[in-house]
Design a protein around this motif. Structure first.
Motif, PDB file in Angstrom:
ATOM      1  N   ASP A 117       1.038  -1.174  -0.190  1.00  0.00           N
ATOM      2  CA  ASP A 117       0.008  -0.129   0.082  1.00  0.00           C
ATOM      3  C   ASP A 117       0.619   1.113  -0.331  1.00  0.00           C
ATOM      4  OD1 ASP A 117      -2.229  -1.687   0.302  1.00  0.00           O
ATOM      5  OD2 ASP A 117      -2.105  -1.398   2.336  1.00  0.00           O
ATOM      6  N   LEU A 118       1.551   1.251   0.983  1.00  0.00           N
ATOM      7  CA  LEU A 118       2.979   2.651   1.032  1.00  0.00           C
ATOM      8  C   LEU A 118       3.573   2.758  -1.025  1.00  0.00           C
ATOM      9  CD1 LEU A 118       3.899   4.128   2.665  1.00  0.00           C
ATOM     10  CD2 LEU A 118       5.601   2.397   3.821  1.00  0.00           C
ATOM     11  N   ALA A 119       4.276   1.301  -0.333  1.00  0.00           N
ATOM     12  CA  ALA A 119       4.409   1.282  -2.752  1.00  0.00           C
ATOM     13  C   ALA A 119       3.672   2.114  -3.454  1.00  0.00           C
ATOM     14  CB  ALA A 119       4.783   0.305  -2.852  1.00  0.00           C
ATOM     15  N   TRP A 120       2.475   1.949  -2.879  1.00  0.00           N
ATOM     16  CA  TRP A 120       1.150   1.423  -3.842  1.00  0.00           C
ATOM     17  C   TRP A 120       1.340   3.872  -4.244  1.00  0.00           C
ATOM     18  CZ3 TRP A 120      -3.423   4.780  -3.722  1.00  0.00           C
ATOM     19  CH2 TRP A 120      -4.230   4.888  -4.754  1.00  0.00           C
ATOM     20  N   PHE A 121       0.487   3.928  -3.307  1.00  0.00           N
ATOM     21  CA  PHE A 121       0.615   5.509  -2.534  1.00  0.00           C
ATOM     22  C   PHE A 121       1.826   6.745  -3.339  1.00  0.00           C
ATOM     23  CE2 PHE A 121      -0.239   9.820  -0.413  1.00  0.00           C
ATOM     24  CZ  PHE A 121      -1.459   9.774  -0.407  1.00  0.00           C
ATOM     25  N   GLU A 122       3.530   5.601  -2.568  1.00  0.00           N
ATOM     26  CA  GLU A 122       4.407   6.575  -3.443  1.00  0.00           C
ATOM     27  C   GLU A 122       4.186   6.932  -4.797  1.00  0.00           C
ATOM     28  OE1 GLU A 122       7.920   5.807  -0.267  1.00  0.00           O
ATOM     29  OE2 GLU A 122       8.049   4.004  -1.390  1.00  0.00           O
ATOM     30  N   MET A 123       3.819   6.032  -5.609  1.00  0.00           N
ATOM     31  CA  MET A 123       3.568   6.291  -7.071  1.00  0.00           C
ATOM     32  C   MET A 123       3.130   6.692  -7.412  1.00  0.00           C
ATOM     33  SD  MET A 123       1.736   4.882  -9.557  1.00  0.00           S
ATOM     34  CE  MET A 123       0.417   3.271  -8.839  1.00  0.00           C
ATOM     35  N   LEU A 124       1.199   6.128  -6.533  1.00  0.00           N
ATOM     36  CA  LEU A 124       0.781   7.974  -6.703  1.00  0.00           C
ATOM     37  C   LEU A 124       1.351   8.904  -7.266  1.00  0.00           C
ATOM     38  CD1 LEU A 124      -2.402   7.638  -7.838  1.00  0.00           C
ATOM     39  CD2 LEU A 124      -2.718   8.716  -5.317  1.00  0.00           C
ATOM     40  N   MET A 125       1.737   9.488  -6.163  1.00  0.00           N
ATOM     41  CA  MET A 125       2.731  10.682  -5.445  1.00  0.00           C
ATOM     42  C   MET A 125       3.426  10.861  -6.798  1.00  0.00           C
ATOM     43  SD  MET A 125       0.784  11.936  -2.553  1.00  0.00           S
ATOM     44  CE  MET A 125       0.020  11.390  -3.492  1.00  0.00           C
ATOM     45  N   ASP A 126       3.480  10.749  -7.869  1.00  0.00           N
ATOM     46  CA  ASP A 126       4.753  10.472  -9.265  1.00  0.00           C
ATOM     47  C   ASP A 126       3.365  11.150 -10.812  1.00  0.00           C
ATOM     48  OD1 ASP A 126       7.263  10.618  -8.051  1.00  0.00           O
ATOM     49  OD2 ASP A 126       7.073   8.674  -8.313  1.00  0.00           O
ATOM     50  N   GLU A 127       2.304  10.779 -10.347  1.00  0.00           N
ATOM     51  CA  GLU A 127       1.258  11.104 -11.040  1.00  0.00           C
ATOM     52  C   GLU A 127       0.408  12.644 -10.711  1.00  0.00           C
ATOM     53  OE1 GLU A 127       0.331   9.214 -13.360  1.00  0.00           O
ATOM     54  OE2 GLU A 127       1.343   7.154 -12.582  1.00  0.00           O
ATOM     55  N   GLN A 128       0.254  13.096 -11.424  1.00  0.00           N
ATOM     56  CA  GLN A 128      -0.287  14.537 -12.057  1.00  0.00           C
ATOM     57  C   GLN A 128      -1.475  14.683 -11.331  1.00  0.00           C
ATOM     58  OE1 GLN A 128       1.246  17.191 -13.547  1.00  0.00           O
ATOM     59  NE2 GLN A 128       2.951  15.782 -13.527  1.00  0.00           N
ATOM     60  N   ASP A 129      -1.445  16.064 -10.759  1.00  0.00           N
ATOM     61  CA  ASP A 129      -3.042  16.236  -9.853  1.00  0.00           C
ATOM     62  C   ASP A 129      -3.841  15.933 -10.927  1.00  0.00           C
ATOM     63  OD1 ASP A 129      -1.218  16.348  -7.276  1.00  0.00           O
ATOM     64  OD2 ASP A 129      -1.582  18.734  -8.240  1.00  0.00           O
ATOM     65  N   VAL A 130      -4.288  16.316 -11.922  1.00  0.00           N
ATOM     66  CA  VAL A 130      -5.169  16.404 -12.473  1.00  0.00           C
ATOM     67  C   VAL A 130      -5.945  14.916 -12.850  1.00  0.00           C
ATOM     68  CG1 VAL A 130      -5.025  18.760 -13.730  1.00  0.00           C
ATOM     69  CG2 VAL A 130      -4.386  17.031 -14.614  1.00  0.00           C
ATOM     70  N   ASP A 131      -4.554  13.827 -13.388  1.00  0.00           N
ATOM     71  CA  ASP A 131      -4.701  12.793 -13.385  1.00  0.00           C
ATOM     72  C   ASP A 131      -5.937  12.133 -12.007  1.00  0.00           C
ATOM     73  OD1 ASP A 131      -4.052  12.845 -16.179  1.00  0.00           O
ATOM     74  OD2 ASP A 131      -2.624  12.703 -15.409  1.00  0.00           O
ATOM     75  N   ILE A 132      -4.816  12.197 -11.488  1.00  0.00           N
ATOM     76  CA  ILE A 132      -5.998  11.672  -9.767  1.00  0.00           C
ATOM     77  C   ILE A 132      -7.052  12.069  -9.488  1.00  0.00           C
ATOM     78  CG2 ILE A 132      -5.130  11.220  -7.163  1.00  0.00           C
ATOM     79  CD1 ILE A 132      -2.321  12.188  -7.779  1.00  0.00           C
ATOM     80  N   MET A 133      -7.614  13.216  -9.416  1.00  0.00           N
ATOM     81  CA  MET A 133      -8.984  13.970  -9.349  1.00  0.00           C
ATOM     82  C   MET A 133      -9.554  13.367 -10.427  1.00  0.00           C
ATOM     83  SD  MET A 133      -7.330  17.910  -8.214  1.00  0.00           S
ATOM     84  CE  MET A 133      -9.316  18.200  -7.960  1.00  0.00           C
ATOM     85  N   ALA A 134      -9.003  12.822 -11.651  1.00  0.00           N
ATOM     86  CA  ALA A 134     -10.225  13.242 -12.491  1.00  0.00           C
ATOM     87  C   ALA A 134     -10.317  10.931 -12.377  1.00  0.00           C
ATOM     88  CB  ALA A 134      -9.797  12.746 -13.556  1.00  0.00           C
ATOM     89  N   TRP A 135      -9.498   9.970 -11.757  1.00  0.00           N
ATOM     90  CA  TRP A 135      -9.428   8.602 -11.712  1.00  0.00           C
ATOM     91  C   TRP A 135      -9.993   8.539  -9.968  1.00  0.00           C
ATOM     92  CZ3 TRP A 135      -3.669   8.226 -12.030  1.00  0.00           C
ATOM     93  CH2 TRP A 135      -3.247   8.388 -13.457  1.00  0.00           C
ATOM     94  N   ALA A 136     -10.260   9.570  -8.884  1.00  0.00           N
ATOM     95  CA  ALA A 136     -10.898   9.335  -8.086  1.00  0.00           C
ATOM     96  C   ALA A 136     -12.314   9.841  -8.015  1.00  0.00           C
ATOM     97  CB  ALA A 136     -10.079  10.017  -7.051  1.00  0.00           C
ATOM     98  N   THR A 137     -12.512  10.710  -9.132  1.00  0.00           N
ATOM     99  CA  THR A 137     -13.894  10.948  -8.927  1.00  0.00           C
ATOM    100  C   THR A 137     -14.231  10.330 -10.829  1.00  0.00           C
ATOM    101  OG1 THR A 137     -12.839  13.015 -10.931  1.00  0.00           O
ATOM    102  CG2 THR A 137     -13.525  13.565  -8.341  1.00  0.00           C
ATOM    103  N   ARG A 138     -14.015   9.099 -10.505  1.00  0.00           N
ATOM    104  CA  ARG A 138     -14.448   9.068 -12.185  1.00  0.00           C
ATOM    105  C   ARG A 138     -14.942   9.438 -13.635  1.00  0.00           C
ATOM    106  NH1 ARG A 138     -17.844   4.093  -8.345  1.00  0.00           N
ATOM    107  NH2 ARG A 138     -16.263   3.855  -6.988  1.00  0.00           N
ATOM    108  N   ALA A 139     -14.119  10.408 -12.878  1.00  0.00           N
ATOM    109  CA  ALA A 139     -14.533  12.007 -14.708  1.00  0.00           C
ATOM    110  C   ALA A 139     -13.300  11.024 -15.736  1.00  0.00           C
ATOM    111  CB  ALA A 139     -13.822  12.713 -14.796  1.00  0.00           C
ATOM    112  N   SER A 140     -12.634  10.005 -15.280  1.00  0.00           N
ATOM    113  CA  SER A 140     -11.999   9.117 -16.450  1.00  0.00           C
ATOM    114  C   SER A 140     -11.294   7.606 -15.380  1.00  0.00           C
ATOM    115  CB  SER A 140     -10.809   9.786 -16.920  1.00  0.00           C
ATOM    116  OG  SER A 140      -9.449   9.987 -16.356  1.00  0.00           O
ATOM    117  N   ALA A 141     -11.280   6.585 -16.334  1.00  0.00           N
ATOM    118  CA  ALA A 141     -10.431   5.254 -15.700  1.00  0.00           C
ATOM    119  C   ALA A 141      -9.318   5.676 -14.777  1.00  0.00           C
ATOM    120  CB  ALA A 141     -11.089   3.975 -16.537  1.00  0.00           C
ATOM    121  N   PRO A 142      -8.773   4.566 -14.186  1.00  0.00           N
ATOM    122  CA  PRO A 142      -7.151   5.218 -14.364  1.00  0.00           C
ATOM    123  C   PRO A 142      -7.154   3.746 -15.141  1.00  0.00           C
ATOM    124  CG  PRO A 142      -9.210   3.872 -12.203  1.00  0.00           C
ATOM    125  CD  PRO A 142      -9.642   4.635 -13.558  1.00  0.00           C
TER     126      PRO A 142
END
Length: 89
Positions: free
Chosen positions: A42-67
């Motif tokens: 889980d920790l490794a996944w979150f570290e990887m996520l921190m390297d993604e762009q905010d707009v992408d993370i927000m789109a995936w979390a709100t289901r505006a686009s598929a992760p």
């Protein structure tokens, strides 16, 4: 490799300093709510996520686009619930 405590401190900072207030609330709120129970994967996944762009993370979390496949899974599903966000009044 950094010890767990140092990794957690860095991730806490990174999760609350994304650059967009909404991303701070979403990513930082997710970190605060769930990080205490994270295992190494889980920790490794979150570290990887921190390297993604905010707009992408927000789109995936709100289901505006598929992760993408490297982000999809139980952690993203938990993030998509959005029930961990506290809205200041």
């Amino acid at each position: 490799m950094l010890d767990r405590e140092t990794r957690i401190k860095r991730l806490r900072f990174r999760s609350w300093h994304r650059g967009i207030k909404e991303a701070d609330m979403m990513v930082g709120g997710f970190f605060d709510r769930f990080s205490d129970g994270w295992n190494e994967a889980d920790l490794a996944w979150f570290e990887m996520l921190m390297d993604e762009q905010d707009v992408d993370i927000m789109a995936w979390a709100t289901r505006a686009s598929a992760p993408p496949s490297h982000v999809a899974g139980p952690m993203m599903t938990a993030m998509q619930r959005l029930d961990y966000i506290t809205i200041p009044k």
